[in-house]
Design a protein around this motif. Structure first.
Motif, PDB file in Angstrom:
ATOM      1  N   ILE A 301       0.840  -1.204   0.000  1.00  0.00           N
ATOM      2  CA  ILE A 301       0.000   0.000   0.000  1.00  0.00           C
ATOM      3  C   ILE A 301       0.875   1.255   0.000  1.00  0.00           C
ATOM      4  N   LEU A 302       1.966   1.182   0.763  1.00  0.00           N
ATOM      5  CA  LEU A 302       2.892   2.324   0.757  1.00  0.00           C
ATOM      6  C   LEU A 302       3.467   2.542  -0.642  1.00  0.00           C
ATOM      7  N   ARG A 303       3.756   1.447  -1.326  1.00  0.00           N
ATOM      8  CA  ARG A 303       4.281   1.550  -2.683  1.00  0.00           C
ATOM      9  C   ARG A 303       3.234   2.184  -3.596  1.00  0.00           C
ATOM     10  N   VAL A 304       1.970   1.821  -3.392  1.00  0.00           N
ATOM     11  CA  VAL A 304       0.889   2.410  -4.179  1.00  0.00           C
ATOM     12  C   VAL A 304       0.893   3.926  -4.026  1.00  0.00           C
ATOM     13  N   MET A 305       1.137   4.384  -2.811  1.00  0.00           N
ATOM     14  CA  MET A 305       1.124   5.832  -2.550  1.00  0.00           C
ATOM     15  C   MET A 305       2.363   6.526  -3.092  1.00  0.00           C
ATOM     16  N   GLY A 306       3.332   5.746  -3.519  1.00  0.00           N
ATOM     17  CA  GLY A 306       4.505   6.367  -4.129  1.00  0.00           C
ATOM     18  C   GLY A 306       5.801   6.164  -3.368  1.00  0.00           C
ATOM     19  N   ALA A 307       5.762   5.297  -2.329  1.00  0.00           N
ATOM     20  CA  ALA A 307       7.018   5.015  -1.635  1.00  0.00           C
ATOM     21  C   ALA A 307       7.873   4.110  -2.526  1.00  0.00           C
ATOM     22  N   SER A 308       9.158   4.377  -2.567  1.00  0.00           N
ATOM     23  CA  SER A 308      10.037   3.519  -3.356  1.00  0.00           C
ATOM     24  C   SER A 308      10.369   2.266  -2.551  1.00  0.00           C
ATOM     25  N   GLN A 309      10.934   1.275  -3.235  1.00  0.00           N
ATOM     26  CA  GLN A 309      11.329   0.056  -2.532  1.00  0.00           C
ATOM     27  C   GLN A 309      12.316   0.396  -1.424  1.00  0.00           C
ATOM     28  N   ARG A 310      13.210   1.327  -1.715  1.00  0.00           N
ATOM     29  CA  ARG A 310      14.196   1.712  -0.697  1.00  0.00           C
ATOM     30  C   ARG A 310      13.538   2.335   0.517  1.00  0.00           C
ATOM     31  N   MET A 311      12.522   3.162   0.273  1.00  0.00           N
ATOM     32  CA  MET A 311      11.851   3.809   1.411  1.00  0.00           C
ATOM     33  C   MET A 311      11.173   2.779   2.301  1.00  0.00           C
ATOM     34  N   GLU A 392       7.534  -7.213  -6.127  1.00  0.00           N
ATOM     35  CA  GLU A 392       6.739  -6.280  -6.916  1.00  0.00           C
ATOM     36  C   GLU A 392       5.422  -6.020  -6.212  1.00  0.00           C
ATOM     37  N   ALA A 393       5.152  -4.735  -5.961  1.00  0.00           N
ATOM     38  CA  ALA A 393       3.952  -4.379  -5.212  1.00  0.00           C
ATOM     39  C   ALA A 393       2.699  -4.905  -5.903  1.00  0.00           C
TER      40      ALA A 393
ATOM     41  N   ASP B  78      13.408   2.398  -9.953  1.00  0.00           N
ATOM     42  CA  ASP B  78      12.288   2.342  -9.016  1.00  0.00           C
ATOM     43  C   ASP B  78      12.100   3.654  -8.260  1.00  0.00           C
ATOM     44  N   SER B  82       8.784   5.769  -8.569  1.00  0.00           N
ATOM     45  CA  SER B  82       7.968   5.947  -7.372  1.00  0.00           C
ATOM     46  C   SER B  82       7.615   7.413  -7.162  1.00  0.00           C
TER      47      SER B  82
END
Ligand SMILES: Nc1ncnc2c1ncn2[C@@H]1O[C@H](COP(=O)(O)OP(=O)(O)O)[C@@H](O)[C@H]1O
Ligand SMILES: [Mg+2]
Lengths: 401, 227
Positions: A301-311, A392-393, B78, B82
Motif C-alpha cells: 500500500i505504501l508503494r501504491v502511494m509512491g514510496a520507493s522500494q528503498r523507502m 513487486e507491489a 524504481d 515511485s
C-alpha cells in the motif's frame, strides 16, 4: 527522513505487544554483553588489585595446618583471623641467600565484645621494613603513621569522632584506603608499636591468642622480596628447606588459584553471553521475517502511494533500529541497576576479588555494549528489508494474497 | 496528463511442475486521455487488476511500454518511478487498504509526507474527507471503518497529491447505491477537471459516467459498444 521516522513510531505505538516483545529481545542483547563484560572486567580488576596489594614475591607464614588458609581468608574474604610465630624465624629468613627485603606483618582479629568498637582484621606493619603496605597508604595519606594512628579499608564506616578502639587502645583514623575488591577492604592498618600494644592488652584481658609465643616477640607473616638475579621459586625452596616450622609460598602461585577461578567464570559468562546473543539474534531475524511477511500488504500500500522500494526497506530498518535502541538502553540500564548496587553480593557469591572499574570505564563499556547491540539488532531486519525491496507491489496487492 | 499503454502484456507462472505459464493480459494498447473517464468491465479473473497495476507502475509488463506524457515508466529506476507515481498517479487499489497505525486523516496525508517538503495541510485533507463524505471519521483508526468508509478513505488518499492520472480498481465494491453514485460522479468530476481517469468496475450504472467503455475477457481488451 520524516516519513520513515513518523510512520515507524506510529507502527510501534499501534502494535504495543509486538513492539514490547522485540524490545525485550533487544534488551537481552545489551543486558548480556554489558553485564558479562562488566563482571569480567571487575574480576580482572580485582585480580590486578589483589596482586598489587600483595606486593611481595614470597609470603611466609607459620607452618600450622590452618595458617595458610587463614591468611588467604583474611586477604580474600576479609574473615578476621590470626596466627603467630616467634620472631626468630623472621630473623632466619633474612639470612637466606636471595632475600632482598623481608618485612614482618602482625595480624590481630578484634572482637565484638566491649574492648573493641568493631570486629575486623587489624594488620600491623613495621614502618622500617615494610615495602608492601605503605606504598598504598601513601596514596591516601602522605605522612607516616604515628603511634595510635590507623588507616582503614574502604568498606569500613568511619564513626563521627574519627576514632576506633581495639583492645582498649583508642586509635585515630587518619585515612581511608581505595577499594580493592578483596577482603582487605574491611581491614585496619596500623604500625608495629600500636598493634603490639593491642596484642599485649588482649593477652592481659584474658584472650589466649598466643599459646606458647610471647606477644612481645610474635610475628604473623613475612613479606619477602627476592633480589634481582635470583629465581623466586628457588629462594622459596631454600626458605622452606632452611627455616623449619614455617611455610613460604610464591605469591604467583597464590594468585594462580584466583586466575583459574577468573578464567572459569569468564568462560561461563562468555559462553552464556554468546548463547543469549545467538538465540536472541536468531529469534529477531525470524520475528522480522514473519512480521514483514505479515505486513507485505501494508508495504505494498505504501508503494501504491509512491514510496520507493528503498523507502519501504528503510522504514523496516528504522523500526528495527528504534526498537534496538530502546531495548538496548533498557538492557544496559537494567544491567547497571543489578550489577552496580549488588557488586558486594556478586563478589561474595563468586568468592573472587571483584573490583568495579571507575565510572568512566563503566560508561565506556555501556556505550560499547549499546552500540554493538543496536547494530546487531538493526541488522536482524536487514534480510527482511532486502526481501521486501525485491517484491513487486503489484503482485502483493491482489486481494487475498 | 495522458497515460498510454503500448503493447503491454503480463505473463504469470502457475504454481506446479514444468514451464506452465499463461498471459493474464495479452498485448494491449490503451490510452487514457486527460479529461476522460475510461471504464473497463469484465469478469473476475479476466486481468483487469493486472492491467491497472501495470499502468500504475506497480507491476512490470512482460512486453510493451507504459508512457506517462511520453515518459516510459519502466525505463525509469524504481526511485524515479515511485516519485512519479507519488506526484502524478493516484491509485485506488482493490480491497481494504487503510494503514492501521494511522488515523483516517493521517492516512490521507501520508502521500504528501513522502517527498514533499510542504506536507498537505489538515484543512486540505479534511476538505477531501468532506468530499467523500467521511469527514466525521477523521480521527478514527481504519479498523473501526466499514468497508465502504475504508474505500472512500482510499479515494481521498488517491486524490491528495492532485494527480494528473487516477486509477480506480473497483472503488464502489462495498458501497450502497447512493454512495456508488456519489463516488462515480466524483470520479467523473475529476475527469471533467482534466484528470485522466481509469475506472475498473462491475457496476452497470458506471457506463453513464464514462467517456468510453472497454471489456476485458481472458486477458483481451476490446472496446464495448457505447450506450
Ligand atoms: N501473481 C500471480 N501469479 C499467478 N497468477 C496470477 C497472479 N496475479 C493474478 N493472477 C491470475 O491472473 C488472472 C488475472 O487476475 P486479475 O488481474 O487480478 O483479474 P481481475 O482483476 O480481472 O479479477 C487471474 O486468473 C489470476 O488468478
Ligand atoms: Mg481485480
Amino acid at each position: 527522513m520524516r516519513f520513515a521516522r513518523l510512520l515507524s513510531l506510529k507502527n510501534m505505538k499501534r502494535k504495543p505487544a509486538r513492539t514490547a516483545a522485540l524490545v525485550l529481545l533487544a534488551a537481552f542483547l545489551s543486558l548480556s554483553i554489558f553485564g558479562g563484560s562488566l563482571v569480567i572486567t571487575s574480576l580482572q580488576n580485582g585480580l590486578r588489585s589483589y596482586e598489587a596489594r600483595l606486593g611481595a614475591d614470597i609470603v611466609a607464614v607459620p607452618y600450622q595446618a590452618r595458617a595458610k588458609g587463614t591468611f588467604e581468608s583474611i586477604l580474600l574474604q576479609g574473615i578476621p583471623g590470626m596466627f603467630y610465630m616467634d620472631e626468630q624465624y623472621y630473623e632466619k629468613i633474612k639470612t637466606i641467600d636471595g632475600v632482598e627485603r623481608a618485612a614482618p606483618q602482625f595480624y590481630l582479629a578484634s572482637t565484638s565484645s566491649g574492648c573493641c568498637s568493631v570486629a575486623v582484621q587489624i594488620i600491623g606493619f613495621d614502618p622500617e621494613q615494610d615495602f608492601t603496605v605503605q606504598p598504598w597508604i601513601r596514596d591516601s595519606y602522605a605522612d607516616t603513621l604515628g603511634d595510635g594512628d590507623i588507616v582503614v579499608g574502604s568498606d569500613l564506616t568511619i564513626p563521627k569522632n574519627g576514632t576506633l578502639t581495639f583492645y582498649n587502645t583508642q586509635c585515630r583514623i587518619v585515612a581511608q584506603l581505595d577499594k580493592t575488591g578483596t577482603g582487605l577492604d574491611t581491614a585496619v592498618y596500623t604500625n608495629m608499636n600500636t598493634i603490639k600494644q593491642m596484642m599485649k592488652n588482649a593477652e592481659s584481658l584474658g584472650f589466649s591468642y598466643f599459646a606458647d609465643v610471647d606477644p612481645d616477640h610474635a610475628v604473623s607473616s613475612v613479606m619477602i622480596k627476592v633480589a634481582d638475579g635470583y629465581d623466586v621459586s628457588e629462594v622459596t625452596g631454600d626458605i622452606n628447606v632452611h627455616v623449619r616450622h614455617i611455610e613460604a609460598e610464591q605469591t604467583t602461585s597464590m594468585i594462580s588459584g584466583i586466575a583459574d577461578g577468573l578464567s572459569n567464570v569468564s568462560r561461563i559468562v562468555g559462553g552464556l553471553t554468546v548463547m543469549i546473543w545467538v538465540l536472541a539474534i536468531v529469534i529477531l531475524v525470524i520475528a522480522f521475517a514473519m512480521i514483514s511477511h505479515e505486513r507485505a500488504k501494508e508495504f505494498a500500500i505504501l508503494r501504491v502511494m509512491g514510496a520507493s522500494q528503498r523507502m519501504v526497506s528503510r522504514l523496516l530498518l528504522t523500526e528495527s533500529a528504534l526498537i534496538s535502541l530502546i531495548g538496548a538502553t533498557l538492557g544496559v540500564a537494567l544491567a547497571a541497576l543489578i550489577l552496580v548496587p549488588f557488586s558486594g553480593a556478586i563478589s561474595t557469591a563468586l568468592d573472587l576479588p571483584y573490583l568495579m572499574p571507575e565510572v568512566g570505564a563503566i560508561v565506556a563499556l555501556a556505550a560499547g555494549a549499546l552500540a554493538l547491540s543496536v547494530l546487531a539488532g538493526s541488522l536482524t531486519a536487514a534480510v527482511s528489508a532486502y526481501r521486501i525491496s525485491k517484491k513487486e507491489a503489484g503482485l502483493i496487492l491482489r486481494e487475498g494474497a | 496528463m495522458d497515460l498510454r499503454a503500448e503493447g503491454v502484456s503480463r505473463r504469470y507462472f502457475r504454481q506446479g511442475k514444468g514451464r506452465n505459464f499463461f498471459f493474464a493480459v495479452q498485448e494491449t494498447d490503451l490510452t487514457l486521455p486527460a479529461g476522460n473517464l475510461i471504464e473497463i468491465t469484465g469478469r473476475s479473473g479476466s486481468g483487469k487488476s493486472t492491467l491497472l497495476n501495470m499502468l500504475a507502475g506497480l507491476l512490470e509488463p512482460t512486453t510493451g511500454r507504459v508512457l506517462l506524457d511520453g515518459t516510459d515508466l519502466y525505463a525509469l529506476d524504481d526511485g524515479k518511478r515511485s516519485i512519479l507515481r507519488n506526484r502524478s498517479i493516484g491509485v485506488i487499489p482493490q480491497g481494504q487498504t487503510g494503514l492501521h497505525s494511522l488515523t483516517v486523516l493521517e492516512n490521507v496525508k501520508l502521500p504528501s509526507l513522502m517527498y514533499d517538503r510542504q506536507p498537505c495541510s489538515d484543512e486540505r485533507a479534511e476538505a477531501l474527507l468532506e468530499r467523500v463524505g467521511i469527514a466525521h471519521l477523521r480521527d478514527v483508526y481504519p479498523n473501526e471503518l466499514s468497508g465502504g468508509e475504508m474505500r472512500r478513505l482510499a479515494i481521498a488518499r488517491a486524490l491528495v497529491m492532485d494527480p494528473g492520472v487516477l486509477l480506480a480498481d473497483e472503488p464502489t465494491g462495498d458501497l450502497d447505491d447512493e454512495n456508488t453514485h456519489a463516488v462515480l460522479s466524483l470520479l467523473r468530476q475529476c475527469a471533467d477537471g482534466g484528470k485522466a481517469v481509469l475506472l475498473v468496475t462491475h457496476e452497470r450504472e458506471a457506463a453513464q459516467y464514462a467517456h468510453a467503455v472497454y471489456t476485458m475477457s481472458g486477458g483481451i481488451l476490446t472496446a464495448a459498444d457505447q450506450g
